[in-house]
Design a protein around this motif. Sequence first.
Motif, PDB file in Angstrom:
ATOM      1  N   MET A 168       0.843  -1.199   0.000  1.00  0.00           N
ATOM      2  CA  MET A 168       0.000   0.000   0.000  1.00  0.00           C
ATOM      3  C   MET A 168       0.860   1.224   0.000  1.00  0.00           C
ATOM      4  O   MET A 168       1.944   1.241   0.557  1.00  0.00           O
ATOM      5  N   HIS A 170      -1.693  -7.165  -7.891  1.00  0.00           N
ATOM      6  CA  HIS A 170      -0.864  -6.402  -6.962  1.00  0.00           C
ATOM      7  C   HIS A 170      -0.707  -7.139  -5.630  1.00  0.00           C
ATOM      8  O   HIS A 170      -1.473  -6.913  -4.685  1.00  0.00           O
ATOM      9  N   HIS A 184       2.611  -8.368  -3.010  1.00  0.00           N
ATOM     10  CA  HIS A 184       4.055  -8.319  -2.778  1.00  0.00           C
ATOM     11  C   HIS A 184       4.532  -9.650  -2.230  1.00  0.00           C
ATOM     12  O   HIS A 184       3.803 -10.321  -1.501  1.00  0.00           O
ATOM     13  N   MET A 224       7.293  -5.782   3.391  1.00  0.00           N
ATOM     14  CA  MET A 224       6.317  -4.687   3.341  1.00  0.00           C
ATOM     15  C   MET A 224       5.784  -4.391   4.733  1.00  0.00           C
ATOM     16  O   MET A 224       5.498  -3.254   5.072  1.00  0.00           O
ATOM     17  N   LYS A 245       7.755  -3.451 -11.639  1.00  0.00           N
ATOM     18  CA  LYS A 245       7.243  -2.522 -10.630  1.00  0.00           C
ATOM     19  C   LYS A 245       8.217  -1.374 -10.413  1.00  0.00           C
ATOM     20  O   LYS A 245       9.427  -1.587 -10.254  1.00  0.00           O
ATOM     21  N   HIS A 247      -3.448   1.599  -6.881  1.00  0.00           N
ATOM     22  CA  HIS A 247      -4.316   2.253  -5.884  1.00  0.00           C
ATOM     23  C   HIS A 247      -5.210   3.333  -6.508  1.00  0.00           C
ATOM     24  O   HIS A 247      -5.778   4.139  -5.790  1.00  0.00           O
ATOM     25  N   ASP A 306      -2.749  -5.865  -2.761  1.00  0.00           N
ATOM     26  CA  ASP A 306      -1.636  -5.242  -2.043  1.00  0.00           C
ATOM     27  C   ASP A 306      -1.192  -6.084  -0.839  1.00  0.00           C
ATOM     28  O   ASP A 306      -0.673  -5.538   0.141  1.00  0.00           O
TER      29      ASP A 306
HETATM   30 ZN   LIG Z   1       1.915  -2.302  -3.146  1.00  0.00          ZN
END
Ligand SMILES: [Zn+2]
Length: 313
Positions: free
Chosen positions: A1, A57, A59, A68, A153, A214, A276
Motif C-alpha cells: 500500500m 498487486h 508483494h 512490506m 514494478k 491504488h 496489495d
Molecule cells: Zn503495493
Amino acid sequence: MAITAIVPPRRAGGIIPAMICRAFACLLLLACTPRTNTPTASRVPAPGYDGPIIDVHAHVRTSQGDAMTSDQPIGVAELAALERASGVEHAALIVIARAGRIDDTRAANDAVLALARASAGQFFAVPSVHPADGEAAMVELQRLAEAGARMIKLHPNTQGFDVAAPEVAAVVERAATLRLVVLFDGYSPFDADQTGKFLRLAITHPDARIVLAHLGAMRFDEMAVFGLARRFEWYPRNVWFDLSAIASFYGESPYAEQLRWVVRAIGVDRVMFGSDWPVDPPARALAGVRALGFTPDEQRQILHDTAAALLGL
Ligand SMILES: [Zn+2]
C-alpha cells in the motif's frame, strides 16, 4: 500500500500506520458482520461475479528483498492459500529494486521469477529495476523480458524518484520496446503534481502500457483526468489502474459512489483488482471491490478480464 510504503521503517509504529491499521481492522469487522441494515443504495453490494479472479498487486518477500510489513512471511505459501480461498486464479508477485544494488536487484528478480515458475501458473513475477541504475537497469530489463516477465514494478516513494525524471522516462521507453507493462505506485502525498507527471509520461510514450496502483489512492478524484482524456485523439488510453488498498479503504465510506463514478469514467476495461498483500489479504480487498456496487459484468472486467487482456493471462 502506498501509505505504509512511504513511511520509513523507523516510523512504522507511528501515528499514521496506527490509524490506517485501525481503519483496516474496522473494515474487516464490517466485512465479516452480516448487514441487516444498509443505509444507502450505494452500499448494497451488486450481485457478484463468481468466476476466476486475477490479483495484479501482491508483494512477496524473498530472502533478498525487503518486507512490506514486519510480519510478512518469506515465500508464497500463505499467500497461495489466501488467494486460492478467495477464488484468485492468478496473482502477481512484486519485488521492489533498490538503487545502486544491482546484484541484489538481480537476485530478488531471479527469486521472484523462480517462485512464479514453480507455482504452476498461480503466480506471475513482477520484478523491478531502479531508474537511477542507468545502463545496468536497461540490461536488467532486457534480461527480465527474455525470462518471460510481463510487468515490472516502479515505486516513486519507496525508490525515491521523481516521476518526471528523464531516467524514469528512459525505463518506460525501454519497457515499451520490450513489451513490458510498467506498474507504478500511483500515489505520493509528497508530490502534488504527480498526476500530471503520469499523464505526460503516458502521452509522450504512446507505446508504453502503464498501470497506476491504488487508482491514485487519496487523489482518486484526480484520476478522472484519464476519463476526460478519452474524449481526445491525443490520448492513447495506455494507462490502467488497480484498486488495491483503495477499494478496501473507501468501499464502505461516503466516497464509495464517487470512486465508482471515477472508475466508470476511466472505463472498467482499464481497471483491475489488486490486494496489495500483505497490506490487505485478498478477501478484504475483494470485499472492498464488491462494496463499490458494480454490476456483475463490470465486476467480471475488473476482477478478471481487464488484467487477462493486459497481461495475456
Ligand atoms: Zn503495493
